[in-house]
Design an enzyme around this catalytic site. Sequence first.
Site, PDB file in Angstrom:
ATOM      1  N   HIS A   1      55.721 103.442  60.656  1.00 58.65           N
ATOM      2  CA  HIS A   1      54.468 103.770  59.963  1.00 58.65           C
ATOM      3  C   HIS A   1      53.572 104.631  60.850  1.00 58.65           C
ATOM      4  O   HIS A   1      53.769 104.718  62.052  1.00 58.65           O
ATOM      5  CB  HIS A   1      53.726 102.490  59.578  1.00 58.65           C
TER       6      HIS A   1
ATOM      7  N   LYS B   1      48.075 102.004  61.523  1.00 57.79           N
ATOM      8  CA  LYS B   1      48.431 100.712  60.931  1.00 57.79           C
ATOM      9  C   LYS B   1      48.214  99.611  61.956  1.00 57.79           C
ATOM     10  O   LYS B   1      48.663  99.714  63.086  1.00 57.79           O
ATOM     11  CB  LYS B   1      49.886 100.720  60.472  1.00 57.79           C
TER      12      LYS B   1
END
Lengths: 255, 255, 255, 255
Positions: free
Chosen positions: B145, B149
């Site tokens: 990701h 995040k």
Amino acid sequence: MPIKVIIAGFKGKMGSTAVQMVKEDKDLILAAVLDPFATEESVDGVPVFTKKEELTGFEADVWVDFTAPKVAYENTFFALENSFAPVVGTTGFTPDQIEDLTALSMEKKLGGLIAPNFAIGAILLMQFAAQAAKYFPNLEIIELHHDKKKDAPSGTAVKTAELISQFRENCQQGAMDEEELMAGARGAEFDGFRIHSVRLPGLVAHQEVIFGAQGEGLTIRHDSYDRVSFMAGVNLGIKEVVKREKLVYGLEHLL
Amino acid sequence: MPIKVIIAGFKGKMGSTAVQMVKEDKDLILAAVLDPFATEESVDGVPVFTKKEELTGFEADVWVDFTAPKVAYENTFFALENSFAPVVGTTGFTPDQIEDLTALSMEKKLGGLIAPNFAIGAILLMQFAAQAAKYFPNLEIIELHHDKKKDAPSGTAVKTAELISQFRENCQQGAMDEEELMAGARGAEFDGFRIHSVRLPGLVAHQEVIFGAQGEGLTIRHDSYDRVSFMAGVNLGIKEVVKREKLVYGLEHLL
Amino acid sequence: MPIKVIIAGFKGKMGSTAVQMVKEDKDLILAAVLDPFATEESVDGVPVFTKKEELTGFEADVWVDFTAPKVAYENTFFALENSFAPVVGTTGFTPDQIEDLTALSMEKKLGGLIAPNFAIGAILLMQFAAQAAKYFPNLEIIELHHDKKKDAPSGTAVKTAELISQFRENCQQGAMDEEELMAGARGAEFDGFRIHSVRLPGLVAHQEVIFGAQGEGLTIRHDSYDRVSFMAGVNLGIKEVVKREKLVYGLEHLL
Amino acid sequence: MPIKVIIAGFKGKMGSTAVQMVKEDKDLILAAVLDPFATEESVDGVPVFTKKEELTGFEADVWVDFTAPKVAYENTFFALENSFAPVVGTTGFTPDQIEDLTALSMEKKLGGLIAPNFAIGAILLMQFAAQAAKYFPNLEIIELHHDKKKDAPSGTAVKTAELISQFRENCQQGAMDEEELMAGARGAEFDGFRIHSVRLPGLVAHQEVIFGAQGEGLTIRHDSYDRVSFMAGVNLGIKEVVKREKLVYGLEHLL
């Protein structure tokens, strides 16, 4: 109770690998091995035969066959007649022969498997790709093999494409005004999607199906490095055929 | 005959993307839109409402809901009461509420969908991974990701791991004498397998499940680039709920 | 004119693979082989020796050494003394020994190579990664090996990380408020970046460095399947040392 | 001391992204912006111009140009004449014009950059691929783009192939008796190696060069998701041209 296994064609590459696999699985017993080229009488205490007729009435559950196309049909027939559930990796069956053997297996209430491909991973890739194609009609196949391979695309890629086509809504992919500035850049066309074949030293046998949709992608890849990978499929076949009462063509029917 | 759709929460990001999607599909008709923050009376000829009660008796087939957790239950209840099959992307339902709504849907003989995740690709990845784990118990998950995040592993990775665990024969992976020379190198442990979280600028949301067995590997990867990808799932939901007579929780039940 | 090569340690795995490689290259001649465990007098017409002293005054250009750590230093010293340019894959040299041998090589005006790693691909990956790190300071390393490997991360991954650190502006990656919900998910930390170790059956030795920046990504991956891959590095070493007048440590200095 | 930057073409997509980038870098100062279509007098306190002549004698270090091909030459000439080091992303220069501008830059002792491609990652991929091709002459290129792209292979793939060809020993790859069972499967041929073009929705712009050799593989991949990725290259260009005394063509000359 362990499953008693006969291995026909045990002197060949696949057959000898199968012998090893059976010996290493405590749920299986190697009951006998068969090969016309065998000269020994026994191998580690397991009796060796050179003619299948000598196994008439022998006590075993499964007949694993990695012999030659020209004897594959009569071997499988013999196995069923003698109540050995066949697990056959030899190729060369006609559709009629498969029908005959299936009928015989049902009559005998015996399971059986004839499989052109024992690689579970390759079969899962095909099944997943077919299922994904229902939702993602835009896809391309890239298959990668060693550079001694003669044909392109690979047989597995063609089979994968055929299976996908049965589940995918037919559509032409790519831009309407697409133009190949160099011939072949966009790969081979199959039902509106493309197949690309990569050939390089160092590679073994690999296949990738890439799906694309608005804002996302899904990729399924199988890597095959060694024929030892087929043994998981043979092992699964042995354990499944003893539970069944009908011969099937294709390992996918036992997954 | 086209399906008539109401979109609740049409001023939000997901709601407005859904408006666009419905307009672009000739099999769907945008019948009405609802949002407490709306000030206009109509949008391109489609009537705008600010209170759900104003839609009592309105003629439509499906109620798409991208509102807020605190009103999700009453909205879905209202939709079912008024014979709109609900397709709900709003979160915050308790198990009891889902049970109630399912019962009501059956009573009304209406299909319905409450989905925490509308990404078809992500759901296919989970299903394929669970199925592959039956045959390949050795696997690792890598999720990647963007670097803003906060949590690791991602919620999707944990759900994928949980689903895999239901289908995988439990075993401890890796060498018996495995040793981490640097803490964390082998990733997070989950039921004997490992999860790795990569965080880098440029990435969006990606997940890969890698299976390994003697001589072969199988990899399934999903890449998510944009929320527009959720719309294929919403579209599928709309077209499926009108054919059914029971509400389900999770898009996977409509695949 | 072909290069005349002596191979020391020709009965071992690396040594015997090197014998094969030299024979197949028409620009090289196998002049002699040496191994204390040899019992034959010649191999395909090539003289066999069991003690290095017997090669004093022998006519050859290069001394390839795949012997044992305890004799590596004295073997290399012997080679240089006898005007054979050494190409050494044996490990176990101290920094002092390497310094001594380098000095001796310069005195003798002989090229030479001591290499802990002959995989050109692995070395190119390290060099490219180090160069990319100048422009892309955000990166993670994923290394993947078979599941019999004991240590994690791999030695190659640690060396790659160390080399990258010399070229990368130091920074802490990931979100400031990053939180591991499961210990180890984010991998091992090294100078602010992360290393992940995957262990699965079927894998051999693989390494991937992933760089991320606003709107883009760069990935460099090396796959090693077989020790035969080291032979390209040995071959390169042989052909380079004869052109040089100084021993180097590390194949990267000859690329 | 911060670098003072003029941005020409600031109303366009690239120009406005460059404005943002310069503002966010504390080592840069946005000194002025220029665009014939501008109607405002200043933007956040930065003076706006509509004709380049108004900038004669203006105090600034660098002239960033994202205008139009037909004015690119005269703009760059103007910049050099006024002692602004040019960083030009506009295309359409003839080789003669580049030669002229280079000569002028040397006379003025000014650095400068004209770049058809500002993606550092894409340029690194090309350089690494060219370098690897010296040692690994067997390779294939796979480029993947969105399905609205008209041409195949991509311009970047062709440039990569051309650069590789300069460093790779020419050889014909693949099996001698290779056979395409479906036309195009093996991709486009370029100097004995192959290029494959994948087109799928969801993809943006990606390129992969795969090298294969006995027992190993090396893969270099670049993923481009967003034009914002070009800004790192523009930023690097600005900071490099002020240190130099000659204009160069191609960002690779500043890496």
